[in-house]
Design a protein around this motif. Structure first.
Motif, PDB file in Angstrom:
ATOM      1  N   LEU A 142      59.072  42.076  17.081  1.00 27.02           N
ATOM      2  CA  LEU A 142      57.716  41.589  16.627  1.00 27.02           C
ATOM      3  C   LEU A 142      57.426  42.785  15.715  1.00 27.02           C
ATOM      4  CD1 LEU A 142      55.903  40.752  19.830  1.00 27.02           C
ATOM      5  CD2 LEU A 142      56.493  39.293  17.994  1.00 27.02           C
ATOM      6  N   ASP A 152      48.577  38.851  17.539  1.00 27.82           N
ATOM      7  CA  ASP A 152      48.878  38.366  18.959  1.00 27.82           C
ATOM      8  C   ASP A 152      47.752  37.672  19.839  1.00 27.82           C
ATOM      9  OD1 ASP A 152      51.248  39.281  18.077  1.00 27.82           O
ATOM     10  OD2 ASP A 152      51.635  41.010  19.511  1.00 27.82           O
ATOM     11  N   LEU A 199      54.323  34.147  19.603  1.00 25.43           N
ATOM     12  CA  LEU A 199      53.861  35.146  18.826  1.00 25.43           C
ATOM     13  C   LEU A 199      54.754  35.567  17.595  1.00 25.43           C
ATOM     14  CD1 LEU A 199      53.171  37.639  21.752  1.00 25.43           C
ATOM     15  CD2 LEU A 199      51.559  36.267  20.710  1.00 25.43           C
ATOM     16  N   ARG A 203      53.534  35.829  13.831  1.00 24.36           N
ATOM     17  CA  ARG A 203      53.676  37.037  12.946  1.00 24.36           C
ATOM     18  C   ARG A 203      54.823  36.723  11.714  1.00 24.36           C
ATOM     19  NH1 ARG A 203      53.930  42.906  15.832  1.00 24.36           N
ATOM     20  NH2 ARG A 203      52.800  42.629  17.754  1.00 24.36           N
TER      21      ARG A 203
END
Length: 255
Positions: A142, A152, A199, A203
């Motif tokens: 991430l 997030d 997520l 991102r």
């Protein structure tokens, strides 16, 4: 570095029970993780029924008939609703997804209730080491994509694409569902997708300028210790490593 010293200790003790943390619960049998759940992660019911793999009534029947015996997973296979391998991959994905959130940093108490089991039952136990290793890998992934953790939990607000800028079908569906109000966790449930991979998509979209990053966002100040994004090569004879690779390849082939 351990993400949960208590999990490591319980694994060494070969403990059976439920490890309760602020953001979720891990269920252990003989020190190995057999199930996990988190409010931030869609459960097996959402992953199977929202995606259309299993009708809702089929899931409800399995819970009604086998939940008290902690054998819901086994019932889904024995009744012909799922194949063994299909159940294993789906459940393993759900375990790692929920464990990622359950093992997130917390200042709250961590408790263990000995002897407690989960009504879904055991499908494929995974070592605590493999769960911790995969959790760290996901944190690093991430941050490598876009080191602003605020995206997030913030509502996903799409931004216009630049001329000629394209996006794959998976992320296009995510953008279509983003209404400026739903968070990544809510979008994961709506679309029937694992929360971590949602997520990761958010991102990547933020890094591409297709999703807004909150104005007050700052890069994550507590990155995980440096290590490769993917685990170094380990002997294939280790069943947890082989299984983890299968899961990673199956899920990330669609990212």
């Amino acid at each position: 570095m351990s993400v949960s010293p208590m999990l490591v200790r319980l694994a060494a003790e070969r403990a059976t029970g439920a490890l309760l943390r602020d953001h979720g619960t891990l269920y252990l049998v003989d020190g190995r993780v057999v199930h996990a759940e988190s409010p931030a992660s869609p459960g097996m019911d959402v992953l199977l029924t929202t995606a259309g793999r299993l009708p809702r009534e089929g899931w409800d029947e399995a819970v009604d008939r086998a939940g008290a015996h902690r054998a819901v997973g086994r019932f889904l296979v024995d009744s012909g609703r799922l194949r063994d391998g299909e159940l294993e991959i789906c459940h393993l994905g759900a375990v790692f997804d929920a464990a990622f959130f359950a093992l997130s940093p917390t200042s709250g108490p961590t408790r263990f209730r000995y002897g407690v089991g989960h009504w879904f039952g055991t499908v494929r136990p995974v070592s605590a080491e493999a769960v911790e290793r995969e959790t760290l890998r996901r944190r690093e992934l991430l941050d490598a994509v876009w080191p602003y953790a605020s995206v997030d939990t913030a509502p996903v607000v799409p931004r216009p694409a630049a001329p000629g800028q394209g996006v794959g079908a998976r992320r296009r569906a995510l953008l279509a569902a983003a209404d400026g109000v739903r968070t990544p966790a809510e979008l994961a449930r709506l679309l029937g997708r694992p929360a971590f991979h949602t997520l990761l998509d958010v991102r990547r979209l933020a890094a591409a300028g297709l999703v807004e990053t909150p104005l007050d966002a700052a890069p994550d100040a507590t990155p995980a210790p440096p290590s490769p994004v993917f685990p170094p090569a380990l002997p294939v004879a280790d069943p947890d490593i082989a299984l983890l690779r299968r899961l990673r390849d199956a899920l990330e082939a669609h990212l």
